[in-house]
Design an enzyme around this catalytic site. Structure first.
Site, PDB file in Angstrom:
ATOM      1  CG  ASP A  67      29.666  -5.437 -30.287  1.00 53.15           C
ATOM      2  OD1 ASP A  67      29.626  -6.612 -30.762  1.00 53.15           O
ATOM      3  OD2 ASP A  67      28.913  -4.758 -30.275  1.00 53.15           O
ATOM      4  CG  ASP A  92      30.199  -0.498 -24.259  1.00 49.11           C
ATOM      5  OD1 ASP A  92      30.715  -1.143 -25.010  1.00 49.11           O
ATOM      6  OD2 ASP A  92      28.910  -0.563 -23.855  1.00 49.11           O
TER       7      ASP A  92
HETATM    8  N1  GLY Z   1      28.867  -2.063 -29.619  1.00 46.09           N
HETATM    9  C1  GLY Z   1      27.471  -1.973 -29.965  1.00 46.09           C
HETATM   10  C2  GLY Z   1      27.041  -2.087 -31.478  1.00 46.09           C
HETATM   11  O1  GLY Z   1      28.058  -2.066 -32.257  1.00 46.09           O
HETATM   12  O2  GLY Z   1      26.089  -1.711 -31.665  1.00 46.09           O
END
Ligand code: GLY
Length: 369
Positions: free
Chosen positions: A151, A89
């Site tokens: 993601d 992240d």
């Molecule tokens: N990256 C986590 C979400 O989209 O909830």
């Protein structure tokens, strides 16, 4: 649309300035609880970069020093994220905060943090599998060895931008290898995406495909489709590789030909959620999709991407989704979904819905200039 943009940024300035008074030196806004209480996060939550990022967009629009001061203050809270290597992240966190800070100020100190963050993220790349690992934890009942979620396409922007800024080809090679492996394994024949693919880190073989935040392993989680669309459009920006634009177009076709997409173009949280039309919408997926479409329109004009994005913006900017000043915990948009399978953040404001909404409006403004 010009009036809408102006109205939203006027509201955003008031809401996000007031929101700062809810925070400490170590917290950032996250969402509202089910009973409407403001929920902050610490700097390590994956969404910590979105509030400072939104402040930078508000500064870009208003050019007010007071907003810049708030943007700087909240960006600097994330300084130590540049050294985080335990999840993917760091791309979301730094690119939205420090990335916009550098873009708007040209301050080299911001750039150095971004580069260190990109190097930290790159440590998660596995050459045998050709992907960057998303999470180190293993979900109860699963035996993941090298989990990668769609993601992660969003985190490539940090690698690609820093590769360009520092002429560091290794970062671009990692980003493109990840994007290419994801094309190979993450998509179904109709170009909808799985949420998670687990790889064998020794051989690169795919061990399993499943969901974590969607309705089922074979369903199409709405935000995942948006991450894919945005991610491949962004990859084209840095590489000019047509195959990324082709991917974006195919994902677009899946989303916008889907019979379960509502008329206002704000999707249900999953395209295959079982009780449509009685399912929560996800404004965050709509905002991210619209932002991607404004960019895509610049690369392949004449395909109605801009018109579709305009329609999403009109929906999100209407009272159905946009909150009144002084309400909604000072967030801008209502009606997003974090994770229904976890019973977490259901039909609430989310800071990334606001971020991509503001980004989309800035892109619209620039596109029309
Ligand atoms: N990256 C986590 C979400 O989209 O909830």
């Amino acid at each position: 649309m010009e009036a809408l943009i102006d109205r939203v940024f006027t509201v955003a300035e008031q809401q996000y300035t007031a929101m700062d008074t809810r925070l400490t030196e170590k917290t950032l806004p996250r969402t509202l609880s089910a009973d409407g209480e403001f929920v902050p996060s610490n700097i390590y939550w994956w969404c910590s970069g979105f509030y400072p990022g939104s402040l930078w967009y508000i500064y870009e629009y208003t050019r007010k020093d007071a907003v810049k001061t708030l943007a700087e203050k909240n960006t600097l809270k994330l300084d130590s994220i540049q050294y985080v290597t335990r999840d993917h992240d760091v791309g979301f966190q730094l690119n939205c905060s420090y990335g916009n800070a550098f873009r708007l100020t040209g301050n080299e100190a911001y750039k150095q943090v971004l580069y260190q963050g990109a190097k930290s993220l790159s440590t998660r790349f596995n050459p045998a599998a050709g992907v960057i690992r998303s999470w180190d934890f293993v979900r109860k009942g699963c035996d993941w060895k090298f989990p990668v979620i769609i993601d992660n396409m969003m985190n490539l922007e940090l690698l690609l931008s820093m590769s360009k800024a520092y002429a560091d080809d290794s970062l671009q090679n990692i980003a493109c290898t990840h994007a290419n492996t994801t094309i190979q394994h993450h998509f179904r024949d109709d170009y909808s995406t799985y949420h998670l693919v687990d790889y064998d880190p020794e051989t690169g073989a795919v061990r399993g495909k499943q969901t974590v935040q969607g309705f089922s392993d074979d369903s199409s989680w709405s935000r995942g489709q948006a991450w894919g669309l945005y991610g491949y459009t962004m990859c084209y920006r840095y590489t000019h590789d047509q195959k990324y634009l082709d991917m974006a177009e195919k994902i677009y076709n899946f989303i916008f030909n889907n019979p379960n997409l509502p008329e206002d173009l704000v999707p249900y949280w999953d395209f295959d959620a079982p009780n449509i039309p009685n399912e929560p919408r996800d404004a965050s997926a709509a905002a991210c999709t619209a932002s991607a479409l404004y960019e895509l329109d610049g690369y392949r004009p004449g395909n109605h991407y801009k018109e579709i994005a305009d329609k999403i913006m009109e929906s999100l900017g209407s009272p159905a989704y946009r909150a009144e000043v002084g309400t909604n915990g000072n967030f801008i948009l209502m009606h997003s979904v974090g994770s229904i399978p976890h019973g977490q953040e259901i039909d609430v404001p989310l800071n990334y819905a606001d971020y991509y909404f503001l980004e989309a409006l800035m892109r619209k403004r620039d596109l029309e200039k």
